[in-house]
Design a protein around this motif. Structure first.
Motif, mmCIF file in Angstrom:
data_model
loop_
_atom_site.group_PDB
_atom_site.id
_atom_site.type_symbol
_atom_site.label_atom_id
_atom_site.label_comp_id
_atom_site.label_asym_id
_atom_site.label_seq_id
_atom_site.Cartn_x
_atom_site.Cartn_y
_atom_site.Cartn_z
ATOM 1 N N ILE A 119 -1.317 -6.811 -6.570
ATOM 2 C CA ILE A 119 -0.491 -7.092 -6.074
ATOM 3 C C ILE A 119 -2.012 -8.427 -4.996
ATOM 4 O O ILE A 119 -1.994 -9.573 -4.340
ATOM 5 N N ASP A 120 -3.135 -7.744 -4.827
ATOM 6 C CA ASP A 120 -4.108 -8.773 -3.926
ATOM 7 C C ASP A 120 -4.530 -10.155 -4.622
ATOM 8 O O ASP A 120 -4.365 -11.058 -4.347
ATOM 9 N N GLY A 121 -4.357 -10.094 -6.156
ATOM 10 C CA GLY A 121 -4.792 -11.162 -7.058
ATOM 11 C C GLY A 121 -3.250 -12.207 -6.723
ATOM 12 O O GLY A 121 -3.407 -13.530 -6.239
ATOM 13 N N LEU A 122 -1.839 -11.187 -6.529
ATOM 14 C CA LEU A 122 -0.958 -12.095 -6.008
ATOM 15 C C LEU A 122 -1.227 -13.607 -4.837
ATOM 16 O O LEU A 122 -0.490 -14.051 -4.293
ATOM 17 N N GLY A 159 10.459 -1.816 -0.498
ATOM 18 C CA GLY A 159 10.039 -2.514 0.892
ATOM 19 C C GLY A 159 8.238 -2.814 0.966
ATOM 20 O O GLY A 159 7.449 -3.641 1.821
ATOM 21 N N LYS A 160 7.727 -1.758 0.602
ATOM 22 C CA LYS A 160 6.286 -0.876 0.854
ATOM 23 C C LYS A 160 5.565 -2.561 0.284
ATOM 24 O O LYS A 160 4.456 -2.471 0.037
ATOM 25 N N TYR A 180 2.165 -7.041 -0.237
ATOM 26 C CA TYR A 180 2.062 -8.559 0.291
ATOM 27 C C TYR A 180 1.865 -8.969 1.248
ATOM 28 O O TYR A 180 0.479 -9.967 1.275
ATOM 29 N N ASP A 181 2.405 -9.003 2.678
ATOM 30 C CA ASP A 181 2.744 -9.657 3.461
ATOM 31 C C ASP A 181 1.313 -9.050 3.848
ATOM 32 O O ASP A 181 0.166 -10.202 4.895
ATOM 33 N N MET A 182 0.796 -7.771 3.801
ATOM 34 C CA MET A 182 -0.632 -7.461 5.202
ATOM 35 C C MET A 182 -1.150 -6.843 4.484
ATOM 36 O O MET A 182 -2.734 -6.930 5.180
ATOM 37 N N GLY A 183 -1.402 -6.678 3.577
ATOM 38 C CA GLY A 183 -2.462 -7.083 2.454
ATOM 39 C C GLY A 183 -3.278 -4.854 2.361
ATOM 40 O O GLY A 183 -1.995 -4.314 2.498
ATOM 41 N N GLU A 187 -4.642 -2.558 3.810
ATOM 42 C CA GLU A 187 -4.445 -1.856 5.234
ATOM 43 C C GLU A 187 -2.869 -1.255 4.875
ATOM 44 O O GLU A 187 -2.098 -0.131 5.404
ATOM 45 N N GLU A 188 -1.926 -1.515 3.612
ATOM 46 C CA GLU A 188 -0.791 -1.018 2.815
ATOM 47 C C GLU A 188 -1.156 -0.840 1.966
ATOM 48 O O GLU A 188 -0.030 -0.821 1.082
ATOM 49 N N SER A 189 -1.788 -0.454 1.582
ATOM 50 C CA SER A 189 -2.378 0.246 0.163
ATOM 51 C C SER A 189 -1.388 0.926 -0.394
ATOM 52 O O SER A 189 -0.639 2.286 0.441
ATOM 53 N N LEU A 190 -0.605 0.769 -1.832
ATOM 54 C CA LEU A 190 0.714 1.838 -2.602
ATOM 55 C C LEU A 190 -0.205 2.881 -2.864
ATOM 56 O O LEU A 190 0.362 3.861 -2.557
#
Length: 137
Positions: free
Chosen positions: A34-37, A100-101, A106-109, A111-114
């Motif tokens: 997701i960081d890459g995306l 949604g998570k 993706y949107d928040m970076g 701090e929203e680690s899966l």
């Protein structure tokens, strides 16, 4: 959704070495992808929604396989709250929204680690919660 997650893994891992094995540890890989995306999306100014859906299905399937969750169709109230048609229900009855998570990640970076989401997740089977720390990090 489990089948969707399995097909996503086949597509995502064919020709590369992404270790998407439905383990808790593999959620770090999802965070990395997701960081890459996010970096690519910022340059292209478009959100890869299809890939995010696949990653959300994958995260949900990790919850199914590792935490005792089951895929459910959300009722009208849950659909309005989560803004998704499906999610997972944990053994204690709590509903979660892995699709949604992933979008939030993706949107928040970071701090929203899966991976952190899973490790702090309420409602897991106790045997899986304790065992997964030893097996999956």
């Amino acid at each position: 959704m489990g089948r969707h997650a399995a097909l996503f893994v086949v597509r995502a891992t064919t020709g590369n070495r992404l270790p998407l094995d439905f383990s808790v540890a593999s959620l770090r890989i999802v965070d990395f992808v997701i960081d890459g995306l996010r970096k690519a999306g910022a340059a292209q100014e478009e959100t890869p929604r299809r890939t995010l859906l696949g990653l959300g299905a994958y995260v949900g399937e990790v919850l199914v396989r590792r935490a005792g969750a089951v895929w459910v169709d959300f009722d009208t109230e849950e659909r309005a709250y989560f803004r998704q048609p499906v999610g997972v229900r944990m053994p204690d009855g709590r509903s979660w929204n892995p699709l949604g998570k992933v979008v939030n990640r993706y949107d928040m970076g970071p701090e929203e680690s899966l991976q952190t989401f899973y490790l702090l997740l309420h409602g897991r089977r106790l045997s899986e919660a304790v065992g997964s720390r030893h097996r999956d990090g």
